[in-house]
Scaffold this motif. Structure first.
Motif, mmCIF file in Angstrom:
data_model
loop_
_atom_site.group_PDB
_atom_site.id
_atom_site.type_symbol
_atom_site.label_atom_id
_atom_site.label_comp_id
_atom_site.label_asym_id
_atom_site.label_seq_id
_atom_site.Cartn_x
_atom_site.Cartn_y
_atom_site.Cartn_z
ATOM 1 N N LEU A 96 6.974 -2.323 8.136
ATOM 2 C CA LEU A 96 5.715 -2.184 7.423
ATOM 3 C C LEU A 96 4.614 -2.295 8.455
ATOM 4 O O LEU A 96 4.475 -3.325 9.116
ATOM 5 N N LYS A 141 1.257 -1.436 7.840
ATOM 6 C CA LYS A 141 0.070 -1.981 7.192
ATOM 7 C C LYS A 141 0.090 -1.652 5.718
ATOM 8 O O LYS A 141 0.918 -0.885 5.241
ATOM 9 N N LYS A 142 -0.841 -2.242 5.027
ATOM 10 C CA LYS A 142 -1.021 -1.980 3.609
ATOM 11 C C LYS A 142 -2.460 -1.536 3.427
ATOM 12 O O LYS A 142 -3.381 -2.212 3.875
ATOM 13 N N THR A 173 -3.173 -0.414 -2.382
ATOM 14 C CA THR A 173 -1.864 -0.661 -3.004
ATOM 15 C C THR A 173 -0.737 0.102 -2.313
ATOM 16 O O THR A 173 0.402 0.074 -2.782
ATOM 17 N N VAL A 174 -1.044 0.785 -1.211
ATOM 18 C CA VAL A 174 -0.056 1.620 -0.533
ATOM 19 C C VAL A 174 0.553 0.881 0.654
ATOM 20 O O VAL A 174 -0.156 0.382 1.520
ATOM 21 N N ASN A 175 1.870 0.821 0.671
ATOM 22 C CA ASN A 175 2.625 0.221 1.776
ATOM 23 C C ASN A 175 2.987 1.328 2.747
ATOM 24 O O ASN A 175 3.665 2.286 2.382
ATOM 25 N N MET A 218 11.156 -4.279 -1.923
ATOM 26 C CA MET A 218 9.712 -4.259 -2.109
ATOM 27 C C MET A 218 9.350 -3.915 -3.555
ATOM 28 O O MET A 218 8.408 -4.478 -4.106
ATOM 29 N N GLU A 235 5.877 -4.025 -5.454
ATOM 30 C CA GLU A 235 5.240 -2.963 -4.671
ATOM 31 C C GLU A 235 5.842 -1.619 -5.089
ATOM 32 O O GLU A 235 7.061 -1.482 -5.130
ATOM 33 N N ASN A 242 3.988 1.733 -4.354
ATOM 34 C CA ASN A 242 3.380 2.882 -3.696
ATOM 35 C C ASN A 242 3.668 2.844 -2.200
ATOM 36 O O ASN A 242 3.392 1.838 -1.546
ATOM 37 N N PHE A 243 4.217 3.955 -1.697
ATOM 38 C CA PHE A 243 4.694 3.982 -0.316
ATOM 39 C C PHE A 243 4.276 5.255 0.393
ATOM 40 O O PHE A 243 4.274 6.345 -0.183
#
Length: 83
Positions: free
Chosen positions: A3, A5-6, A9-11, A35, A40, A42-43
């Protein structure tokens, strides 16, 4: 898979090296599933560091997409041209 960054709401996950998981050892889906379990959904997968993707790797991406879609989330892929 890390990961990086975030953003809201997006990983944002950075994927590097060869994407050729075995059917029994799919670390990307395991990571995304954990996740999702934590809320979580949203990716963005940054694939700019991927040097090779096998058909099993493509299947892994599809499986991740299905799991995220079932959780009412979104999956976006970045830098597919490098593969």
């Amino acid at each position: 898979y890390r990961l990086i960054k975030k953003a809201g709401t997006v990983n944002i996950l950075e994927v590097t090296g060869r994407m050729a998981p075995s059917e029994a050892n799919d670390d990307l889906c395991k990571r995304i599933d954990s996740m999702i379990a934590a809320g979580e959904v949203n990716f963005l997968l940054d694939l700019s560091g991927v040097s090779y993707i096998s058909s099993t790797g493509v299947g892994s991406l599809l499986q991740c997409y299905q799991h995220i879609e079932q959780a009412n989330g979104q999956l976006k892929l970045l830098s597919l041209i490098h593969i």
